[in-house]
Design an enzyme around this catalytic site. Structure first.
Site, PDB file in Angstrom:
ATOM      1  N   GLY A 139      44.329  38.212  35.520  1.00 52.77           N
ATOM      2  CA  GLY A 139      45.044  38.466  34.337  1.00 52.77           C
ATOM      3  C   GLY A 139      46.252  37.787  34.149  1.00 52.77           C
ATOM      4  CB  SER A 164      47.049  44.787  39.014  1.00 54.06           C
ATOM      5  OG  SER A 164      45.600  45.181  38.373  1.00 54.06           O
ATOM      6  CD  GLU A 219      40.967  39.441  44.643  1.00 53.57           C
ATOM      7  OE1 GLU A 219      41.876  39.029  43.980  1.00 53.57           O
ATOM      8  OE2 GLU A 219      39.879  39.292  44.280  1.00 53.57           O
ATOM      9  CG  ASN A 240      39.553  34.301  39.316  1.00 55.22           C
ATOM     10  OD1 ASN A 240      38.817  33.674  38.717  1.00 55.22           O
ATOM     11  ND2 ASN A 240      39.025  35.578  39.970  1.00 55.22           N
ATOM     12  CD1 TRP A 241      43.294  30.733  34.942  1.00 58.19           C
ATOM     13  CD2 TRP A 241      42.388  28.905  33.798  1.00 58.19           C
ATOM     14  NE1 TRP A 241      44.144  29.565  34.819  1.00 58.19           N
ATOM     15  CE2 TRP A 241      43.549  28.682  33.905  1.00 58.19           C
ATOM     16  CE3 TRP A 241      41.403  27.981  33.074  1.00 58.19           C
ATOM     17  CZ2 TRP A 241      44.123  27.428  33.362  1.00 58.19           C
ATOM     18  CZ3 TRP A 241      41.886  26.835  32.580  1.00 58.19           C
ATOM     19  CH2 TRP A 241      43.280  26.675  32.745  1.00 58.19           C
ATOM     20  CE  LYS A 242      39.435  38.376  36.924  1.00 57.72           C
ATOM     21  NZ  LYS A 242      39.118  39.576  37.547  1.00 57.72           N
ATOM     22  CG  HIS A 257      36.198  37.803  42.412  1.00 53.66           C
ATOM     23  ND1 HIS A 257      35.990  39.000  41.646  1.00 53.66           N
ATOM     24  CD2 HIS A 257      37.477  37.548  42.304  1.00 53.66           C
ATOM     25  CE1 HIS A 257      37.064  39.386  40.992  1.00 53.66           C
ATOM     26  NE2 HIS A 257      37.905  38.576  41.636  1.00 53.66           N
ATOM     27  CD  GLU A 315      35.749  40.314  38.424  1.00 52.68           C
ATOM     28  OE1 GLU A 315      35.630  39.025  38.004  1.00 52.68           O
ATOM     29  OE2 GLU A 315      36.758  40.951  38.135  1.00 52.68           O
ATOM     30  N   GLY A 334      42.222  43.867  37.843  1.00 51.74           N
ATOM     31  CA  GLY A 334      42.172  43.988  36.418  1.00 51.74           C
ATOM     32  C   GLY A 334      42.338  45.578  35.911  1.00 51.74           C
TER      33      GLY A 334
HETATM   34  C1  PEP Z   1      41.097  38.780  40.411  1.00 55.23           C
HETATM   35  O1  PEP Z   1      40.381  38.469  39.712  1.00 55.23           O
HETATM   36  O2  PEP Z   1      40.918  38.277  41.654  1.00 55.23           O
HETATM   37  C2  PEP Z   1      42.293  39.634  40.263  1.00 55.23           C
HETATM   38  C3  PEP Z   1      43.201  39.981  41.163  1.00 55.23           C
HETATM   39  O3  PEP Z   1      42.355  40.049  39.050  1.00 55.23           O
HETATM   40  P1  PEP Z   1      43.500  40.679  38.463  1.00 55.23           P
HETATM   41  O4  PEP Z   1      45.099  39.920  38.715  1.00 55.23           O
HETATM   42  O5  PEP Z   1      43.617  40.645  36.994  1.00 55.23           O
HETATM   43  O6  PEP Z   1      43.599  42.280  39.017  1.00 55.23           O
END
Ligand code: PEP
Length: 247
Positions: free
Chosen positions: A231, A209, A165, A9-11, A94, A96, A171
């Protein structure tokens, strides 16, 4: 047996030049016997990703889609439009988007339905906040979020991918321990089993993470079928290490 899926997931990151480098490096380093791999890129880069990933064995994913089919919804992107760019997966719900765009459980469930109707596999994200975990509400929260998706999608539920998640792990560099994650995944697996006789084919990803160091332990759990990677998907070496841990 469920094939593992590693989805990046590049966001809201990337540029035409940076994407070309990153996709080139991931494609070049892909292990021979690899798991399913997808890159969920920002919408303006779907055409670029579609072209660069053609024939690579890596699927194109989107990060969201509209809960509406078409019409006067300025700024929204429909499932049918995504499909025209070869999109195979779309992240929905998600944290976010739930947090910053106030998406409800019902809206997320509708988005999953739109994706499925267009032939796109929704990666449905669910997870508890730190406050909810500390209040002992983890199970209740994830079950409520999943119940909405089951309610709206009925027997089609077996076509989704689920991503657990924990919001406090996204993040932040704080990862759920393999045991913490497995415990929630097992709860989700039994909820799915009660809803569908094909529950054993539903992939449940862990996200939060996940990185090159912790991936193998997380992915070694019986109900963890892959990862949704934020990330670490922006660095080819880290993303490839996670793919290798899953392959
Ligand atoms: C995500 O955005 O779905 C995610 C898991 O981010 P990260 O790996 O950076 O925690």
């Amino acid at each position: 047996m469920r094939r593992k899926l590693i989805a990046g997931n590049w966001k809201m990151n990337g540029s035409l030049v940076a994407n070309q480098d990153l996709i080139g490096a991931v494609g070049a380093g892909l292990p021979v016997a690899h798991c399913a791999v997808a890159l969920c890129v920002p919408s303006p880069y779907l055409a670029q990703a579609q072209a660069l990933l053609a024939g690579s064995g890596i699927d194109v994913g989107a990060q969201d889609l509209s809960c509406h089919e078409s019409g006067a919804f300025t700024g929204e992107i429909s499932a049918a439009m995504l499909r025209e760019f070869g999109v195979r997966y779309a992240i929905v719900g998600h944290s976010e988007r739930r947090q910053f765009h106030r998406e409800s459980d019902a809206e997320v469930a509708q988005k999953a339905q739109r994706a499925l109707a267009a032939g796109i596999t929704p990666i449905v994200c669910i997870g508890e906040t730190l406050a909810e975990r500390e209040a002992g509400q983890t199970e209740a929260v994830v079950k409520r979020q999943l119940a909405a998706v089951i309610h709206t999608n009925g027997h089609c539920i077996s076509e989704i991918v689920l991503a657990y998640e924990p919001v406090w792990a996204i993040g932040t560099g704080k990862t759920a321990s393999p045991q913490q994650a497995q415990q929630v995944h097992a709860v989700l697996r039994s909820q799915l089993a009660a809803a569908s006789e094909h529950a054993d084919r539903i992939g449940i990803l862990y996200g939060g993470s996940m990185n090159a160091v912790n991936a193998a332990n997380l992915l070694g759990q019986p109900d963890i079928d892959g990862g949704l990677i934020g990330g670490a998907s922006l660095k080819a070496a880290d993303f490839l290490a996670i793919i290798s841990a899953a392959a």
